[in-house]
Enzyme design. Sequence first.
Site, PDB file in Angstrom:
ATOM      1  N   GLU A  20      -3.199 -14.207   1.015  1.00  0.00           N
ATOM      2  CA  GLU A  20      -3.597 -13.603   2.267  1.00  0.00           C
ATOM      3  C   GLU A  20      -4.949 -13.917   2.454  1.00  0.00           C
ATOM      4  O   GLU A  20      -5.218 -14.121   3.655  1.00  0.00           O
ATOM      5  CB  GLU A  20      -3.312 -11.981   1.701  1.00  0.00           C
ATOM      6  CG  GLU A  20      -3.690 -11.082   2.834  1.00  0.00           C
ATOM      7  CD  GLU A  20      -3.521  -9.582   2.848  1.00  0.00           C
ATOM      8  OE1 GLU A  20      -3.781  -9.152   1.746  1.00  0.00           O
ATOM      9  OE2 GLU A  20      -3.278  -8.971   3.789  1.00  0.00           O
ATOM     10  N   SER A  47       1.025  -1.208  -0.064  1.00  0.00           N
ATOM     11  CA  SER A  47      -0.273  -0.064  -0.076  1.00  0.00           C
ATOM     12  C   SER A  47       0.874   1.285  -0.008  1.00  0.00           C
ATOM     13  O   SER A  47       2.060   1.216   0.420  1.00  0.00           O
ATOM     14  CB  SER A  47      -0.948  -0.011   1.330  1.00  0.00           C
ATOM     15  OG  SER A  47      -1.858  -1.032   1.149  1.00  0.00           O
ATOM     16  N   GLU A  82     -15.946  -4.083   0.477  1.00  0.00           N
ATOM     17  CA  GLU A  82     -16.526  -3.688  -0.545  1.00  0.00           C
ATOM     18  C   GLU A  82     -15.805  -4.264  -1.987  1.00  0.00           C
ATOM     19  O   GLU A  82     -16.334  -5.067  -2.743  1.00  0.00           O
ATOM     20  CB  GLU A  82     -16.501  -2.298  -0.818  1.00  0.00           C
ATOM     21  CG  GLU A  82     -17.488  -1.519   0.125  1.00  0.00           C
ATOM     22  CD  GLU A  82     -16.892  -1.449   1.506  1.00  0.00           C
ATOM     23  OE1 GLU A  82     -15.698  -1.837   1.730  1.00  0.00           O
ATOM     24  OE2 GLU A  82     -17.503  -0.944   2.524  1.00  0.00           O
TER      25      GLU A  82
END
Lengths: 378, 378, 401, 401
Positions: free
Chosen positions: C249, C134, C381
């Site tokens: 993951e 990230s 989401e």
Amino acid sequence: MAALTEEQTMIRDQARSWLTEQYPVQKFREMRDSQAEFAFTPDTWAGMAEMGWPGILVPEQYGGLGLGYLTFGVVLEEIGRQLTASPLFASAFVGASAVMLAGNDQQKQQWLPAIADGSQIVTLASDEGPRHVPAAISMQASRNSGGFELNGNKTFVLEGMAASALVVAARTAGDAGDQQGISLFILAADTDGISRHALATMDSRGYANISFDKVSIPADALLGELDQGYALLEAILDRASAGIAAEMIGTAAQSFDMTLDYLKNREQFGQVIGSFQALGHRAADLYTDKEMARSCMEAALQAIDDNGENIAELCSLSKCKTGDFLHFMSNQLIQIHGGIGMTDEFDAGLYLKRARVLESCYGNQAYHRDRYARLLNF
Amino acid sequence: MAALTEEQTMIRDQARSWLTEQYPVQKFREMRDSQAEFAFTPDTWAGMAEMGWPGILVPEQYGGLGLGYLTFGVVLEEIGRQLTASPLFASAFVGASAVMLAGNDQQKQQWLPAIADGSQIVTLASDEGPRHVPAAISMQASRNSGGFELNGNKTFVLEGMAASALVVAARTAGDAGDQQGISLFILAADTDGISRHALATMDSRGYANISFDKVSIPADALLGELDQGYALLEAILDRASAGIAAEMIGTAAQSFDMTLDYLKNREQFGQVIGSFQALGHRAADLYTDKEMARSCMEAALQAIDDNGENIAELCSLSKCKTGDFLHFMSNQLIQIHGGIGMTDEFDAGLYLKRARVLESCYGNQAYHRDRYARLLNF
Amino acid sequence: MVNATEFRSAVKGWLEENFPLALKGQTAMLLELASVQNNLEGDILLWRQNLAQAGYGAPTWPKAYGGAGLTHPQAKILAEEMKRVGAFNLIPALAGMGVTMVGPTVLEYGTDDQKARHLPGIASGTIRWCLGLSEPSAGSDLASLTTKAVADGDNWLLNGQKTWTSGADISQWCGALVRTDSSAKKRDGISFLMLPMDQAEIKTRPIKLIAGASPFCETFFDDAKASKDDLLGKPNEGWSVIKRLLQHERQSQTSASRTGSAREAFQDTAKRYVGVDAQGRLDDADLRIRLANHLMDATAHSLTVRRIREEARGKVEVSAAASILKNTATQVAQIKSELTLELMGYQGLGWQGDSFNEEELDNVRSWLSGKAMSIYGGSYEVQKNIISKNILGLPENTQKG
Amino acid sequence: MVNATEFRSAVKGWLEENFPLALKGQTAMLLELASVQNNLEGDILLWRQNLAQAGYGAPTWPKAYGGAGLTHPQAKILAEEMKRVGAFNLIPALAGMGVTMVGPTVLEYGTDDQKARHLPGIASGTIRWCLGLSEPSAGSDLASLTTKAVADGDNWLLNGQKTWTSGADISQWCGALVRTDSSAKKRDGISFLMLPMDQAEIKTRPIKLIAGASPFCETFFDDAKASKDDLLGKPNEGWSVIKRLLQHERQSQTSASRTGSAREAFQDTAKRYVGVDAQGRLDDADLRIRLANHLMDATAHSLTVRRIREEARGKVEVSAAASILKNTATQVAQIKSELTLELMGYQGLGWQGDSFNEEELDNVRSWLSGKAMSIYGGSYEVQKNIISKNILGLPENTQKG
């Protein structure tokens, strides 16, 4: 917002600008990090007193402004937006309500002016365990020569450390679980035999557990009629629920505004995230719940001002719907902000932690759903 | 779908092709519109008997196939997809379970072969009011010279008009509400004193209210031990719940498939509606719930086959989760199809109406949530 | 291959000889320690060494790379036996992202040289790995990353900033996703580089979270070096590497049960705090129903995990169902924390101090940190997008990814 | 203008003189009748005529067009007094879509000639209107309509098919949305035409719904004629007319209370079917909680309707809040039907026959027909798009409209 009077609008605008300029949430964070003694800074409280806020409920004849509950709600909402720490709600809303509802004229003379000018901090000590069950009070108030002797424990007393006086619900007859036999008393918080223990809660607000060991109080500490305190206590708790719901709407509305702002500005996958229909619809759900909760909150405060017939019903409705919305909103505040929402340096966590504590105060959603059904006789 | 055995896979494939070719939902609609006497057509039942379905549970020694509950579930699921009307479930699943669980060898000899070849239709008559509360049975079974006399009423008996025999739960001791004192009986449905009243339900399935007026039955009609029928009844109802859950999964899965198909093909605003994220996410929710419900449904049937320790828990879990999913799914079937879903000529309404009836049978979601908590001792 | 019974008996024998009894039942302590500390001592060090020697740190990996070459059923037996005697495989925790994510991806995409150099350190729990994925402005939109790597002799030179690098401050190696071709489209031109953390050109700064201190860091690369030999997969095709890595993951996050969870049944905790009525029902009918729903959801989730495994007939492979299981696991865990908070009443609202017991304070922390479960590893989401697109075959919606 | 007290007293007097006492409390019957039948007789005819004469059929419309020119507060007083004496204004039901939707839109967009020709018939309840909006392939995507109108001398000639035209089979006039310029973009090139239904070129076919017979029809235009004078608003700008008209529809659907609803409080119905425990609580703790939630939601909705009215300080205008109120009204009504079905148990599952009473059979029908509330008049999803875009100012998402 209800169709506010000109005076209410003025008070709201004044509160909003004072709080956002002088006491934005950043000040709450600083207070938290500095571990202020009573979980608020004296200057905040002094400033509020200067503006007359502690006297909003107190009738003019006792030195207050007599502006009523809905008006106080307008201020509490703004406070809820910034998480501004002060004993205002505990004393000038709940404490004042207790004295106004239960006090005789002499007691009103003694306590209300001091509440209104902020010199006394009067708080309610009612619950005795981890959950809100008013009838379960078992603290003993036994007769002695001069008046009564209090023995027992109170939990999670709001501003319990800062308080200069306590309104205590105790049992003068009957057993835990009985509505009959509960009486209310008002006494100085430094009376011999009282020991207070500050609670370090996740929302960094001031709560205390308080124990009473052979605490002697005079007969005129009795607030209202002997053994008949349950109805008074319920009436005080109704007002407390209605007031805290206003604060909750503020906390939730600020969370909503932060989230909406983020939806409009944060870009992912090459577009602002608010353009994703799933998030747009979730925002619509949050907005809808917000409007519904606000209507309930205002109706409850208005009913108290009007001395309406269905105050209890509306106060339970208000606490429950506001709690449901705040719960949903505070979780979505984190979820929609994503990783940044998880960091302590962003404010979302402060609102989330406060949300759960507010939900628990004066009965959570489950408590008020059950109570609502009881009030509607089913 | 569980890791099916080769045999189960074969049975499923056979059931699917037979039902979609011979008895698609269109046949159910025709049956409804023709108002068939017993709410099914004789040829359907004859065809099922020919394939041996009524004998799936019945042990081989009694003329059945002895294939077990999970295998029957595979067939029921396919039936649920097409809403195929027949007394298969009432008799070969519930009725057979009752006899297998509670019958002595003579009773098994008498009833099971006839269930297995479809010549007898045995159904359970348990509830007496509008809601499912097994312990509330108040129908009287009083001793008389030859055996027992039955007096009382039974409601919402599945295939009650078509049944040739009834398994009846009645009170031989105690009062309504007591678990002790309930006994089970099996008797011909045309015994003197029985009158049956067909119910025209919204799902066009065969149900009846049945009244018993001085119905004399012999002593050997008693199924299981006198007064000890409650545990047996619960065991029968567990199996009924587990079986109807399989049918429900079929009804819901078909609804899901219809919806998914519509999402992929219906265009609005210039794109297929399944590309709208809000609908895509809703489909994801439905799919997730479907997978969860399926796991519960299969685990319950498997536990019955394995004679596991937690059959009751898993059956309540299965009925509840399947009911929740079917409820959500049937409403979304209409909602996502929009206007066309509201018309009678489209099939969605048939599934919606069936859904609510299935939810109510053998205890709705609320009943099983409560029961699950009781079983887990809280 | 030995049969299951023989294998089980061999494992029992091995455990008797190799598991230090002083560590028995210390699972929570070992997990906590191994997650934050590299230098072990005494029995714990001995236990790590014994595990490593047997290849039981990453038991299904090939023996050549430090594993034990076990089949998945055998690995399950190993885990069962360890649990039975109160032992705990601490190597995955010591290796950071090594055993669960980096290792399996290296096994699939790595060269023989990369496998030989990297896997044994992971399997022995001596090299801890972090992942630089990230970036501050990217969030769920991983592909918009801007950290760059340019070729410089035998090395790549990395410049940029990563965030949410878990354990960066205590890791020895890092797997970083970087842009190696700025002219390509977003998802092209990305590569996966492995580089040592012990270089002055890398700086880390811990992130404080709403639950307090955290393993996460911001990580800054300022001409940091990665060897050219340490590019995993093909240059500019790092997107396929990372997709696989994220599936691993997700797979590792599909279990709703949390380590160190209370031995007491959840409903008993509820009864202890809330009390029961005359019929033995929880003395809060509203909470009781939600508790029943939660327990049913938790069971439904577990049954689904089991069913999907069975349907795969033992092939523990990265399946599309992982997205639904990740979301249901998240919901179950988050709702459990919320319910716990609620049933504890005022006692559930503490932050510190002796007015609250450890169980109460722990729940607040895990309630808060658990909010991340629906954010990290592909948000709630994003998983729904995946379900809708990859499982259900609905057309791409506006939210790509 | 007279003051409120005077006006109330005048209304009372008028009602005493003009309301036939035989109709007292017959609200449900009058509504039912007026919704399906054009030819009235006896007291009912008399009452319609009296209402029309006083302009009380559409009381806020100008007197010149058949209204009474009342202010909104006066109209509220009129409604209150009618309710008090058990009277009911049946003209809106007689006029179909006339009073609630067509009339207000004609008042805003119509020429003086159109107002004079169309409004009095509506206000007197002698002309019933239907609306030809939806088409089979369009659904919520109204703008993709294909029914065409081409100019032909003094007329427009209409060809195409409409669906969901409520009351088309008994209406005298129709407001139809048609394409008048096929070359323009979707929302341009649309016009709103008014045309008489009594022509051989229009055929209607009733639609049977899941709840049984319905007021809806399919309507076929085969060279149907509309006068050139009956185009409402500007040619090819019918989209703005229809948007306004749909806002009026939404506004008329924001009330959760249904006419003819039982006088018994909902919780008493529940107690009657389900029973209570020793403490007087509903004997199904799970249902009790959901019932409490429902009653709270219903109250919250009503309080919000009231609050929004008050905030608008009496200006009853078409507000953006209508979308949230339409959705909450829908939810409240749909959940009430579902709860009723549930609490009635097996008795709630009937279709016909004497084993079920009228209340039970009625609930099944209204449960089914109520599913349309979240579909018609802008679906639940479309309202959420509107909230998100128009109220919250979030950017347009992929679902236009």
